[in-house]
Write a protein that holds these residues in place. Structure first.
Motif, PDB file in Angstrom:
ATOM      1  N   GLN A   1       0.838  -1.182   0.000  1.00 13.24           N
ATOM      2  CA  GLN A   1       0.000   0.000   0.000  1.00 13.24           C
ATOM      3  C   GLN A   1       0.882   1.244   0.000  1.00 13.24           C
ATOM      4  O   GLN A   1       1.724   1.422   0.871  1.00 13.24           O
ATOM      5  N   VAL A   2       0.661   2.094  -0.985  1.00 11.79           N
ATOM      6  CA  VAL A   2       1.470   3.304  -1.092  1.00 11.79           C
ATOM      7  C   VAL A   2       0.994   4.333  -0.079  1.00 11.79           C
ATOM      8  O   VAL A   2      -0.203   4.579   0.065  1.00 11.79           O
ATOM      9  N   GLN A   3       1.950   4.932   0.608  1.00 13.11           N
ATOM     10  CA  GLN A   3       1.649   6.032   1.529  1.00 13.11           C
ATOM     11  C   GLN A   3       2.575   7.193   1.232  1.00 13.11           C
ATOM     12  O   GLN A   3       3.778   6.996   1.024  1.00 13.11           O
ATOM     13  N   SER A  25       6.305   5.495   0.860  1.00 16.05           N
ATOM     14  CA  SER A  25       6.529   4.089   1.188  1.00 16.05           C
ATOM     15  C   SER A  25       5.522   3.235   0.422  1.00 16.05           C
ATOM     16  O   SER A  25       4.522   3.738  -0.078  1.00 16.05           O
ATOM     17  N   GLY A  26       5.813   1.950   0.340  1.00 19.00           N
ATOM     18  CA  GLY A  26       4.877   1.018  -0.252  1.00 19.00           C
ATOM     19  C   GLY A  26       5.253   0.475  -1.603  1.00 19.00           C
ATOM     20  O   GLY A  26       4.716  -0.560  -2.027  1.00 19.00           O
ATOM     21  N   ARG A  27       6.118   1.201  -2.322  1.00 20.54           N
ATOM     22  CA  ARG A  27       6.625   0.662  -3.586  1.00 20.54           C
ATOM     23  C   ARG A  27       7.906   1.401  -3.934  1.00 20.54           C
ATOM     24  O   ARG A  27       8.254   2.405  -3.292  1.00 20.54           O
ATOM     25  N   LYS A 110      -1.616   9.122  -9.302  1.00 26.50           N
ATOM     26  CA  LYS A 110      -2.423   8.055  -8.720  1.00 26.50           C
ATOM     27  C   LYS A 110      -2.497   8.114  -7.201  1.00 26.50           C
ATOM     28  O   LYS A 110      -3.530   7.790  -6.611  1.00 26.50           O
ATOM     29  N   TYR A 111      -1.420   8.506  -6.558  1.00 29.23           N
ATOM     30  CA  TYR A 111      -1.381   8.491  -5.104  1.00 29.23           C
ATOM     31  C   TYR A 111      -1.150   9.901  -4.572  1.00 29.23           C
ATOM     32  O   TYR A 111      -0.379  10.676  -5.143  1.00 29.23           O
TER      33      TYR A 111
END
Length: 122
Positions: A1-3, A25-27, A110-111
């Motif tokens: 999960q991207v944060q 974080s997350g990827r 996207k995030y």
């Protein structure tokens, strides 16, 4: 999960400086273009700056060009926005964002982070 977590906002007088940070974080951070956006009271969200995954190319909105500098540290998974010569009209919630596709300056943002408030007083 991207944060994406922004920090560094606050209250500053006109002409002052602030440095915003966005920890991701997350990827894998180093393969995605990152950007900063802002939403002023009563206005639509607008683009401020972006930086290519490699860090060797940046883009700025005309309203911040020459005053703001975007940078990134891929070893720390962090993108920064150095804001100098701040104006009252820079008051806004600042958001960092990450592109959806790796190695791409196109596509969607996207995030998104939760935002950090920057208030510039006269």
């Amino acid at each position: 999960q991207v944060q994406l977590v922004e920090s560094g906002g606050g209250l500053v007088q006109a002409g002052g400086s602030l440095r915003l940070s966005c920890a991701a974080s997350g990827r894998t951070f180093s393969v995605y273009t990152m950007g900063w956006f802002r939403r002023a009271p009563g206005k639509e969200r607008e683009f401020a700056a972006s930086i290519k995954w490699s860090g060797d190319s940046t883009y700025y909105a005309d309203s911040v060009k020459g005053r703001f500098t975007i940078s990134r540290d891929n070893a720390k998974n962090t993108v920064y926005l150095q804001m100098n010569s701040l104006k009252v009209e820079d008051t806004a919630v600042y958001y960092c964002a990450q592109k959806g596709d790796p190695y791409s300056n196109g596509g969607t943002w996207k995030y998104w982070g939760q935002g950090t408030q920057v208030t510039v007083s006269s």
